[in-house]
Structures are given as structure tokens and as C-alpha cells.
Design an enzyme around this catalytic site. Structure first.
Site, PDB file in Angstrom:
ATOM      1  N   HIS A 305       0.849  -1.193   0.000  1.00  0.00           N
ATOM      2  CA  HIS A 305       0.000   0.000   0.000  1.00  0.00           C
ATOM      3  C   HIS A 305       0.878   1.235   0.000  1.00  0.00           C
ATOM      4  CE1 HIS A 305      -3.095   2.883   1.139  1.00  0.00           C
ATOM      5  NE2 HIS A 305      -3.948   2.001   0.652  1.00  0.00           N
ATOM      6  N   ASP A 362      -7.901  -5.500   0.131  1.00  0.00           N
ATOM      7  CA  ASP A 362      -8.391  -6.324  -0.975  1.00  0.00           C
ATOM      8  C   ASP A 362      -7.992  -7.786  -0.859  1.00  0.00           C
ATOM      9  OD1 ASP A 362      -9.706  -4.307  -2.448  1.00  0.00           O
ATOM     10  OD2 ASP A 362      -7.765  -3.504  -3.007  1.00  0.00           O
TER      11      ASP A 362
HETATM   12  N1  CMC Z   1       4.204  -7.523  -4.942  1.00  0.00           N
HETATM   13  C1  CMC Z   1       5.511  -7.450  -5.200  1.00  0.00           C
HETATM   14  N2  CMC Z   1       6.243  -6.322  -5.134  1.00  0.00           N
HETATM   15  C2  CMC Z   1       5.617  -5.203  -4.795  1.00  0.00           C
HETATM   16  C3  CMC Z   1       4.237  -5.195  -4.493  1.00  0.00           C
HETATM   17  C4  CMC Z   1       3.529  -6.414  -4.566  1.00  0.00           C
HETATM   18  N3  CMC Z   1       2.224  -6.459  -4.307  1.00  0.00           N
HETATM   19  N4  CMC Z   1       3.855  -3.935  -4.189  1.00  0.00           N
HETATM   20  C5  CMC Z   1       4.944  -3.171  -4.290  1.00  0.00           C
HETATM   21  N5  CMC Z   1       6.016  -3.939  -4.637  1.00  0.00           N
HETATM   22  C6  CMC Z   1       7.382  -3.479  -4.835  1.00  0.00           C
HETATM   23  C7  CMC Z   1       7.544  -2.873  -6.218  1.00  0.00           C
HETATM   24  O1  CMC Z   1       7.955  -3.841  -7.150  1.00  0.00           O
HETATM   25  C8  CMC Z   1       8.607  -1.812  -5.982  1.00  0.00           C
HETATM   26  O2  CMC Z   1       9.865  -2.427  -5.993  1.00  0.00           O
HETATM   27  P1  CMC Z   1      11.165  -1.601  -6.560  1.00  0.00           P
HETATM   28  O3  CMC Z   1      11.245  -0.340  -5.745  1.00  0.00           O
HETATM   29  O4  CMC Z   1      12.300  -2.537  -6.324  1.00  0.00           O
HETATM   30  O5  CMC Z   1      10.893  -1.342  -8.007  1.00  0.00           O
HETATM   31  C9  CMC Z   1       8.323  -1.365  -4.535  1.00  0.00           C
HETATM   32  O6  CMC Z   1       7.618  -2.432  -3.913  1.00  0.00           O
HETATM   33  C10 CMC Z   1       7.472  -0.108  -4.449  1.00  0.00           C
HETATM   34  O7  CMC Z   1       6.334  -0.292  -5.294  1.00  0.00           O
HETATM   35  P2  CMC Z   1       5.509   0.929  -5.897  1.00  0.00           P
HETATM   36  O8  CMC Z   1       4.476   0.432  -6.826  1.00  0.00           O
HETATM   37  O9  CMC Z   1       6.451   1.981  -6.386  1.00  0.00           O
HETATM   38  O10 CMC Z   1       4.921   1.523  -4.545  1.00  0.00           O
HETATM   39  P3  CMC Z   1       3.518   2.123  -4.269  1.00  0.00           P
HETATM   40  O11 CMC Z   1       3.561   2.664  -2.906  1.00  0.00           O
HETATM   41  O12 CMC Z   1       3.120   3.060  -5.346  1.00  0.00           O
HETATM   42  O13 CMC Z   1       2.616   0.792  -4.344  1.00  0.00           O
HETATM   43  C11 CMC Z   1       0.618  -0.391  -4.688  1.00  0.00           C
HETATM   44  C12 CMC Z   1       1.352   0.672  -3.850  1.00  0.00           C
HETATM   45  C13 CMC Z   1      -0.709  -0.679  -3.985  1.00  0.00           C
HETATM   46  C14 CMC Z   1       0.363   0.165  -6.092  1.00  0.00           C
HETATM   47  C15 CMC Z   1       1.490  -1.677  -4.777  1.00  0.00           C
HETATM   48  O14 CMC Z   1       1.829  -2.147  -3.506  1.00  0.00           O
HETATM   49  C16 CMC Z   1       0.797  -2.777  -5.590  1.00  0.00           C
HETATM   50  O15 CMC Z   1       0.871  -2.788  -6.814  1.00  0.00           O
HETATM   51  N6  CMC Z   1       0.080  -3.726  -4.897  1.00  0.00           N
HETATM   52  C17 CMC Z   1      -0.688  -4.733  -5.593  1.00  0.00           C
HETATM   53  C18 CMC Z   1      -2.035  -4.159  -6.030  1.00  0.00           C
HETATM   54  C19 CMC Z   1      -2.979  -3.987  -4.856  1.00  0.00           C
HETATM   55  O16 CMC Z   1      -3.127  -4.880  -4.015  1.00  0.00           O
HETATM   56  N7  CMC Z   1      -3.664  -2.831  -4.830  1.00  0.00           N
HETATM   57  C20 CMC Z   1      -4.664  -2.528  -3.806  1.00  0.00           C
HETATM   58  C21 CMC Z   1      -4.234  -1.399  -2.921  1.00  0.00           C
HETATM   59  S1  CMC Z   1      -5.280  -1.292  -1.449  1.00  0.00           S
HETATM   60  C22 CMC Z   1      -6.808  -0.787  -2.070  1.00  0.00           C
HETATM   61  C23 CMC Z   1      -6.853   0.662  -2.352  1.00  0.00           C
HETATM   62  O17 CMC Z   1      -6.960   1.419  -1.382  1.00  0.00           O
HETATM   63  O18 CMC Z   1      -6.781   1.027  -3.542  1.00  0.00           O
END
Ligand code: CMC
Length: 433
Positions: A305, A362
């Protein structure tokens, strides 16, 4: 004057006011930088940007705290209903019994949908995603219900109650029509959540019988989704609303933003991922391995998240709702076993520990919806119905903000410098030579 931060850029210096929030969150007000220094700030993904001041929802991502109007979400999930929580978010205080009764009866009164809208549902191609249908239909409300009331207050109240009530009817109608079944309307004797289940599942041969465990689970599911401060879809609603578009269109845009698998579409993606693991024999390790592989775009859906760097407080509650529901219905869902295994493996893996990746709301919510009989492609729609009070409250706050302005970020241009227009014949000659 309060404390300031000093910014030096080139030979210029500026004092920037520091703003402290109710819960001691610290911010630097940079609104004058461009005018006074000629610099803009760059923050891709807006992870360091406070887009507004808000009195609606408080989140602490380190401690795993979520409060609506100051009230912990745990207390609301335990004691409140979705309608009462919606009232709290939109109006700022919990309702009295009289206020809640009046609000609930308005919701029942506004639940009908213009019959002509059914024709639209019938003409969407069979494989249309319910989120695409919902956003189109919500936008269409402005055409079907152009009368918005005389005063500003009436306008807001009427649009708000229409939306909260009709969105639920629209979602159920979309499901009924997709199955070729007769559309059902709400019953005045049922509560908001019970009515949704009735509109979804009653049939002439199997009339709806209320199951209090289902109704409680749905109330909690929607309460947990009701607001989450300036997330992607809420920011969309505020941004679109800042152009002074009608509320229906701003919400329709929010639904589109929510649809994405990184946001509200994740609940559907989680179940699809668990189903794939199940079909592949139930071993979670190859999927955890893939999620860690930087050359593989696969991510563990329902993990991670932007704000929570610990267990999402909503995930804790929804996980226990899921356990309670399956115990009450004496059902066994093999996907729940896989989810728990996946959680155990991921949470003891250094990658997930180092990146602070914990289950988010989720991860278990889709399992609750599955138990209620909701089809998987409708899961993001269920999220949207839940998020509606938050979108409305945030839109309203944005409209009433004395500092409101058209939301219009800037950019750093990295394209070509000025160049001459080349007539097409000359372009052809240039390419040929
Ligand atoms: N599985 C594997 N690696 C992950 C994941 C994951 N679920 N989430 C983040 N990472 C890694 C990502 O690869 C990145 O690595 P690096 O810095 O080495 O490239 C690092 O963590 C940071 O990821 P980011 O996408 O830049 O960070 P963010 O804070 O923007 O991510 C997120 C938030 C929700 C988009 C992400 O965690 C994700 O894609 N999760 C899976 C989708 C998901 O479950 N979404 C629902 C969110 S909760 C409901 C809502 O409120 O919307």
C-alpha cells in the site's frame, strides 16, 4: 507567526510556512514558490504532496490507524451500519435517531431508477465489465435527473441521496439483466444492505430471505471501504469536481479511476490470482518467487500500500469477517486456505519484510464477497458503492473550501525545443533521402 522552513534556490531565498495537522502531521506550504522563486516542485506519484487540507479521514500508515471524522474504523465496523457511517462522513457528525431515520427513508425513496435506463443496460455487449457500465450509467444520471433543486443545499442533498441510493439499484440491476432475470426494486421494510442483497438475489422461485450474518458482513465491508483520504479515485473526484462539473460526472470519473487493478480492481485480481494458484495445485511458492523477480511484472495482488507500511487495519477486520462468515455458513472455501498460506509465506520472506508489504483490504475482501454470492467481476463495483460516501464527502469539502481553485498541476517540459513546421511533401523527401 508559526515556524517556517527556509528554501534557497539560486540567489533567492524564501520562508515557507510549516503547517501542523491535528495529529501532528507536518507539512511545508509551498504554494508561493512558483510566484516568488520561479521554480515548481516535482513529485511523481504525489507521494510527498498534500493536495488539500481535510477534516474527513485520518490515516497513519506506520501505526496502521484509520479514523473517519475522528472515530476509529474498528469501532464503526463493530457498532455502526454503512448508512450511519455514510451520514457521519458526509455530515461530519453521527446522526441522532431521528436524523438517521429521515436519511434512511430518503435512501429508500430515491432507490427507483428511470425505466428508460434499463434499455441502456440491455444494450451493453455481453462481456462488458460492470465498472464500465456503472461509470457510464452514473454519468447518465445527469441526463435523466436534470432537476437538481432550487438552493445550493437542496441541490447537494438531492444529488447525494440519489447517488447513494441509485448506485446500489444500478449495480443490482446490471447483475439481474446480465443474467436475463427480472429486475427487482428495493423493499421499504428492508435496510440498505439487506435491500441490496434482495435486489441481487431474489427470484420468483426463491424469494430473498434475510440472513443477518450476510447483512452484517456487507455492512462491515462497505464501512471499511467508505473513505481513505486522498487516494487515486478520491483525488480524481476532487480534481474533476474542481472544474465545477456536476457531482454525477465527478463520481463517474472516480469510478473509472477505482477500476484499475492497482486500486479498487485489486479485489477481483486477488481472487483471480488465488484461483490460478488453486488450479496449479495450491503451491504458493512459485507465485511468491515471481512477485520478487524484478524482470517479471507479476505482483502479489492484495499486498502493499502506498500509505500503510504495516498491516492494513481494514485487512485485519475483513479477515475476521471472512472467518466468521464461513463458520456461520459452515462453508469451506479452498481459496481462503491458499490466501492464509500465501500470507504466511510472504510475511516471513525477507523481500516482503524489507519492502513493508503486508496484506491490504483487498486481500481478504473478495473472499467475503464470494461467500455472499457476488460474482467476481462485480467486486470493484462493490468497492465503488462502499467508497461513494467518501467521494461525496471529499467532493463537498472541496467545493466548500475557501482556498478552492481549479486543480491544475504543472510539469517540467522535456520535449524538443521550438522547431519549424515541415510541409508533408518535404517530410516525404526527407524520409526518402
Ligand atoms: N508484490 C511485489 N512487489 C511489490 C508489491 C507487490 N504487491 N507492491 C509493491 N512492490 C514493490 C515494487 O515492485 C517496488 O519495488 P522496486 O522499488 O524494487 O521497483 C516497490 O515495492 C514499491 O512499489 P511501488 O508500486 O512503487 O509503490 P507504491 O507505494 O506506489 O505501491 C501499490 C502501492 C498498492 C500500487 C502496490 O503495492 C501494488 O501494486 N500492490 C498490488 C495491487 C494492490 O493490491 N492494490 C490494492 C491497494 S489497497 C486498495 C486501495 O486502497 O486502492
Amino acid at each position: 507567526m508559526g515556524s517556517c522552513a527556509t528554501l534557497i534556490a539560486g540567489d533567492k531565498k524564501i520562508e515557507l510556512p510549516i503547517i501542523i495537522g491535528t495529529e501532528n502531521e507536518k507539512a511545508i506550504d509551498i504554494s508561493k514558490i512558483c510566484k516568488e522563486l520561479g521554480y515548481i516542485t516535482v513529485d511523481p506519484g504525489f507521494a510527498n504532496t498534500g493536495s488539500c487540507k481535510s477534516a474527513i479521514t485520518f490515516m497513519d500508515g506506520e501505526k496502521g490507524i484509520l479514523r473517519y471524522r475522528g472515530i476509529p474504523v474498528e469501532q464503526l465496523a463493530e457498532n455502526s451500519t454503512f448508512v450511519e457511517t455514510a451520514y457521519l462522513l458526509i455530515n461530519g457528525t453521527l446522526p441522532t435517531e431521528t436524523e438517521l431515520k429521515a436519511f434512511s427513508s430518503l435512501l429508500t425513496e430515491h432507490s427507483l431508477l428511470h425505466e428508460d435506463m434499463q434499455i441502456f443496460y440491455q444494450n451493453f455487449p455481453e462481456r462488458s465489465h460492470p465498472m464500465g457500465i456503472l461509470s457510464s450509467m452514473v454519468n447518465a444520471l445527469n441526463s435523466f435527473y436534470p432537476y437538481l433543486g432550487e438552493s445550493r443545499e437542496e441541490r447537494i442533498n438531492i444529488t447525494v441521496t440519489r447517488l447513494l441510493s441509485k448506485v446500489r439499484t444500478m449495480a443490482a440491476m446490471s447483475y439481474k439483466i446480465s443474467r436475463g432475470h427480472k429486475v427487482e426494486y428495493s423493499r421499504p421494510d428492508l435496510t440498505y444492505c439487506s435491500n441490496f442483497l434482495h435486489m441481487m438475489f431474489t427470484t420468483p422461485v426463491r424469494p430473498y430471505v434475510e440472513n443477518p450474518d450476510f447483512v452484517k458482513a456487507l455492512n462491515v465491508f462497505w464501512i471499511l471501504h467508505a473513505d481513505h483520504e486522498q487516494n487515486c479515485s478520491t483525488s480524481t473526484v476532487r480534481l474533476v469536481g474542481s472544474a465545477k462539473v456536476n457531482l454525477y460526472s465527478a463520481i463517474s470519473a472516480g469510478i473509472c479511476a477505482l477500476w484499475g487493478p492497482l486500486h479498487g480492481g485489486a479485489n477481483q485480481a486477488v481472487i483471480e490470482m488465488l484461483e490460478t494458484i488453486n488450479k496449479n495445485g495450491g503451491d504458493v511458492t512459485p507465485f511468491v518467487k515471481r512477485a520478487k523477480d524484478k524482470d517479471d511484472p507479476f505482483r502479489l495482488m492484495g499486498f502493499g500500500h502506498r500509505v500503510y507500511k504495516t498491516y492494513d487495519p481494514r485487512a485485519k477486520i475483513i479477515k475476521s469477517v471472512c472467518d466468521r462468515l464461513l463458520t456461520a455458513t459452515k462453508k469451506h472455501d479452498p481459496l481462503l486456505d491458499i490466501a492464509k498460506k500465501l500470507e504466511d509465506v510472504a510475511l516471513s520472506d525477507p523481500y516482503f519484510i524489507d519492502y513493508n508489504l503486508y496484506p491490504n483490504v483487498d486481500f481478504y475482501s473478495g473472499l467475503v464477497l464470494r461467500s455472499l454470492g457476488i460474482p467476481t467481476n462485480m467486486f470493484p463495483v462493490m468497492f465503488a458503492i462502499g467508497r461513494l460516501p467518501g467521494w461525496i464527502a471529499q467532493w463537498k469539502e472541496g467545493q466548500e473550501d475557501p482556498e478552492r481553485a481549479l486543480i491544475r498541476p504543472c510539469q517540467i517540459y522535456l520535449g524538443p525545443k521550438q522547431r519549424r513546421y515541415v510541409p508533408i511533401e518535404e517530410m516525404d523527401r526527407q524520409v526518402a533521402s
